[in-house]
Design a protein around this motif. Sequence first.
Motif, PDB file in Angstrom:
ATOM      1  N   ALA A   1      -0.340  -2.567   2.789  1.00 46.25           N
ATOM      2  CA  ALA A   1       0.227  -1.962   1.675  1.00 46.25           C
ATOM      3  C   ALA A   1       0.278  -0.359   1.942  1.00 46.25           C
ATOM      4  O   ALA A   1       1.184  -0.046   1.432  1.00 46.25           O
ATOM      5  N   HIS A   2      -0.788  -0.106   2.437  1.00 45.79           N
ATOM      6  CA  HIS A   2      -1.085   1.434   2.626  1.00 45.79           C
ATOM      7  C   HIS A   2       0.231   2.105   3.598  1.00 45.79           C
ATOM      8  O   HIS A   2       0.744   2.965   3.203  1.00 45.79           O
ATOM      9  N   SER A   3       0.411   1.234   4.592  1.00 43.80           N
ATOM     10  CA  SER A   3       1.401   1.638   5.401  1.00 43.80           C
ATOM     11  C   SER A   3       2.843   1.598   4.905  1.00 43.80           C
ATOM     12  O   SER A   3       3.641   2.219   5.118  1.00 43.80           O
ATOM     13  N   GLU A   4       2.898   0.372   4.094  1.00 46.98           N
ATOM     14  CA  GLU A   4       4.307   0.329   3.477  1.00 46.98           C
ATOM     15  C   GLU A   4       4.617   1.548   2.810  1.00 46.98           C
ATOM     16  O   GLU A   4       5.595   1.965   2.484  1.00 46.98           O
TER      17      GLU A   4
ATOM     18  N   GLN B   1       3.316   4.532   2.711  1.00 45.43           N
ATOM     19  CA  GLN B   1       3.648   5.661   3.300  1.00 45.43           C
ATOM     20  C   GLN B   1       5.191   5.747   4.033  1.00 45.43           C
ATOM     21  O   GLN B   1       5.563   6.821   4.000  1.00 45.43           O
TER      22      GLN B   1
END
Lengths: 316, 95
Positions: free
Chosen positions: A301-304, A306
Motif C-alpha cells: 500500500a505504501h509503495s502504491e 508513493q
Amino acid sequence: MKIEDLEKKFQDRIDAGEKIEPKDWMPEKYRKTHIRQISQHAHSEIVGMLPEGNWVTRTPTLRRKVGLLAKVQDEAGHGLYLYSAAETLGISRDEMFRQLHTGKAKYSSIFNYPTMTWADIGTIGWLVDGAAIINQVMLTRTSFGPYARAMVRICKEESFHQRQGFEMILTLCNGTAIQKEMAQDALNRWWWPSLMMFGPRDEESPNTEQSVKWKIKRKTNDELRQQFIDITVEQAKVAGLTIPDPDLKWNEERGHHDFGAIDWSEFWRVVKGNGPLNKERLKARNDAWDNGEWVRDAAMAHSEKQAQKEELKKAV
Amino acid sequence: MSNQEFPIWEVFIRSKNGLEHRHVGSLHATDATMAMENARDVYTRREEGVSIWVVESKNITASNPENQGELFEPAKDKAYRHPTFYELPIELKHM
C-alpha cells in the motif's frame, strides 16, 4: 522437431558439459525435478534458521552471538538465492511458500530435531553444515545454470558456518569435564541424523540414475555419505570426541571407513512427518507467514501511495 | 490486497570501481527503494560491492534461445573481423 530429437539434443548438450539456462528447451521432468529439488533446498535453509534461532538470545558470549546471528542471516540469504533460482523455471515464490506451509513440499529432516543444549549449536555448524557443504560443493557443477550459480555463492559463505561450529566444539572440549561431556552428548545425538542427510542408500533411491545422467547430481548419496564420514572422523579425533558407532573402522582395502548400519526406519519416520519437531517447525513457518500478512499489505500500500504521489507531481 | 506477490527485481553489482556492474540474482520488493535495501542485505553482506543497480524484471527484454541461430550464427563465418585473419611477415616484431 520431434520430442525424441529435442531430448536427444538436450542430452548431448548435457554430455558435452554445457549448462542449461531457464529459457532453453528442457524435458518437462528435468524442469519438475529442479523445481522440486531447488525449492526443497530453499525450504531447508529457511526452516534451518529455527533450531539456531532458538539459541540467539542465549549465547554464552557476545562473540558467539554475532557469529550465530550472521550465520542465521546467511541461511535467510541462501533461501532467497535458491527461491530466485527456482522461480526462473516458472513457479512463483508464493506457490513455493504454499507448498511448504501445507506440508506438500519437504525440507531437510535434520531440522526436525531439537537443539537442547548449547553444544547442539556447535554440532549443527560442524556436522550439519559440514554435510551440507559436501552436497553443495558437488552442486556448484550441476547442469542448471541458475542453481549452479546460487551454489557457488552459497559455498563461499558456508565455510564460515562450519568453522564457527567446530570452534565452539573445540572450546567445549578444551573446557571442563562437564562441557566436554556436553559436546560428546551432542555428537551422540546428531551423528546418525547427519548421515541420513545424504538421503536413502543408492539402491533405495530410484531417482539417482536419472539425476546423474542429467548431471543434476554428480555423485550418489552413498558416495557423498562416505566422503563425509572419512572427513569427519579425522575432525572428531582433533576434538578428542568419540563417534558413536562401534563398527566404525578404517578399511585399508577400500581406502575408506566402514561404518555401522543406519536406522532407516527412523529416517522414513521423520520424513513422513513424525520426527520430534515436524509439527512445531511447520507451525512456526505458518505463523510467521500469517502474522506477516499485514506487513506485506502495508508495504504494498505504501509503495502504491508513493507511486501515486509521483504521478501527481508530474501532472502538476 | 492480500496474496498479492511483490514484483521481481534483477540485481546488478559493481564489485569495485573500474569494473562493470554484473548480474548477481533477483529478489522481490514492492518498489525501487525496497529493492535497493533488500539487495544490500541479500547480496552485499561481505563487501561484495560498491554500487548496486536494481531493475524490475518485467522491464528486461531478453533474446529467445530459439533464435540463437539467426542472431549469432552470422558472426561465425566472419573470421576477417579478427586480427589473426591477416597475414604479416614474421620479421615484424610489433603490431
